[in-house]
Design an enzyme around this catalytic site. Structure first.
Site, PDB file in Angstrom:
ATOM      1  N   ARG A  68       7.868  36.766  17.474  1.00  0.00           N
ATOM      2  CA  ARG A  68       8.879  35.959  17.388  1.00  0.00           C
ATOM      3  C   ARG A  68       9.469  35.816  18.799  1.00  0.00           C
ATOM      4  NH1 ARG A  68      14.650  37.651  16.413  1.00  0.00           N
ATOM      5  NH2 ARG A  68      15.591  35.734  15.483  1.00  0.00           N
ATOM      6  N   HIS A  72      10.131  31.798  20.061  1.00  0.00           N
ATOM      7  CA  HIS A  72      11.324  31.371  20.547  1.00  0.00           C
ATOM      8  C   HIS A  72      11.129  30.900  21.958  1.00  0.00           C
ATOM      9  CE1 HIS A  72      14.747  32.738  17.698  1.00  0.00           C
ATOM     10  NE2 HIS A  72      13.458  32.932  17.240  1.00  0.00           N
ATOM     11  N   ASN A  95      19.366  34.567  19.785  1.00  0.00           N
ATOM     12  CA  ASN A  95      18.812  35.459  20.505  1.00  0.00           C
ATOM     13  C   ASN A  95      19.502  36.849  20.643  1.00  0.00           C
ATOM     14  OD1 ASN A  95      16.475  33.712  20.503  1.00  0.00           O
ATOM     15  ND2 ASN A  95      17.003  32.872  22.525  1.00  0.00           N
ATOM     16  N   HIS A 195       6.439  35.285   8.568  1.00  0.00           N
ATOM     17  CA  HIS A 195       7.577  36.242   7.828  1.00  0.00           C
ATOM     18  C   HIS A 195       6.965  37.139   6.756  1.00  0.00           C
ATOM     19  CE1 HIS A 195      11.363  33.375   8.923  1.00  0.00           C
ATOM     20  NE2 HIS A 195      10.967  33.787  10.092  1.00  0.00           N
TER      21      HIS A 195
END
Length: 317
Positions: A68, A72, A95, A195
């Site tokens: 992740r 990001h 975040n 996910h």
């Protein structure tokens, strides 16, 4: 005839400038290579693999966290490790108290600075750590092209808000968000398969769990029980949360998508067929995910003399 010559000359000039533009646009990607550190830091891959393997062994969720972090980073101004800088992007709602794994990256950087000082970028560490995290949890591998450099400045909160897809998006919003980064709807569905590992905080999905109808009743009840304390975290994949497999898609078929954006991928829309395909063909998902990750790792990298090689991933030099 004079008009034709003028037109022909303009067309030639246009083709030249177009060719030059395409050449320059491809330069950044062309400067990345799988053996970038072959002589300057030959142990880079083994150091990262060992550190990631140890971190994931200690806590399986860390694999999803490192993956992740890379996502990001790349979706905000490209894969430049700006997400690791203190302040800026770290303070955005998406975040804050959510991104994690910074200490793992710090550990890797410390080791590499000891053996190859000033050579390996934080952006490359993030890219390789994401791949190794997926592999450590049983997922596919892919070749990571290296040579990225680090940004000296973090992106802003608005950069994060405008570029990182929200869990509240519907399928058209998801397609649009990923399309803005050059991904097809199919690639978006493949990347969403990340996910199949990791967790989400209850506040990210309580609206769906409490109010939406396209949700399995027993899944709804068990999830609500886990969220009596809204600061709790729940597995994104209720079936096999620490295995990188295609169970995520089978969960969507059974209306067990945790986030609103998850279940939107199978909600009577244009991505339903792709979800069905991945739910029954794990090999196809693994291949498409790996290819999409390679593409994501090539989003606007800093190369050549642009950017810097940070000695501390949290601070600009």
């Amino acid at each position: 005839m004079a008009s034709f010559k003028s037109s022909s000359s303009s067309l030639t000039a246009f083709k030249f400038h177009l060719g030059l533009f395409l050449l320059l646009a491809g330069c950044a990607s062309a400067q990345l290579s799988t053996n970038f550190y072959g002589t300057s830091c030959p142990n880079v891959l083994s150091v990262i693999k060992s550190a990631v393997g140890s971190a994931v062994s200690n806590e399986a969720r860390m694999g999803a966290s490192l993956l992740r972090l890379h996502f990001h980073d790349c979706f905000v101004n490209g894969c430049d490790a700006s997400v690791l800088l203190d302040g800026g992007e770290k303070t955005a709602p998406a975040n804050t108290n959510s991104l994690r794994g910074f200490d793992v990256i710090d550990n890797i950087k410390t080791q590499l600075e000891s053996s190859c000082p000033g050579v390996v970028s934080c952006a490359d560490i993030l890219s390789v750590a994401a791949r190794d995290s997926v592999v450590a949890l049983g997922g596919p591998s892919w070749q990571v092209r290296l040579g990225r450099r680090d940004s000296a400045t973090a992106g802003s909160v608005s950069d994060v808000n405008n570029n990182v897809p929200s869990p509240a998006l519907n399928v058209s919003g998801l397609i649009s968000s990923f399309s803005n980064k050059g991904f097809t709807a199919k690639e978006m569905v493949a990347l969403s398969g990340s996910h199949t590992i990791g967790q989400a905080r209850c506040t990210s999905f309580l609206t769906r769990i409490n109010n939406e109808n396209n949700i399995d009743s027993s899944f709804k009840t068990s999830t609500q029980a886990q969220c009596q304390d809204t600061s709790n975290f729940v597995n994104l994949d209720v079936t096999s949360p620490t295995s990188f497999d295609n169970a995520y898609y089978r969960n969507l078929l059974n209306q067990k998508g945790l986030l609103h954006s998850d279940q939107q991928l199978f909600s009577g829309g244009s991505t339903d067929a792709q979800v069905r395909a991945y739910s029954s063909n794990q090999a196809s998902f693994r291949t498409d995910f790996a290819n999409a990750m390679i593409k994501m790792g090539n989003l606007s990298p800093l190369t050549g003399t642009n950017g810097q090689i940070r000695t501390n991933c949290r601070k600009a030099n």
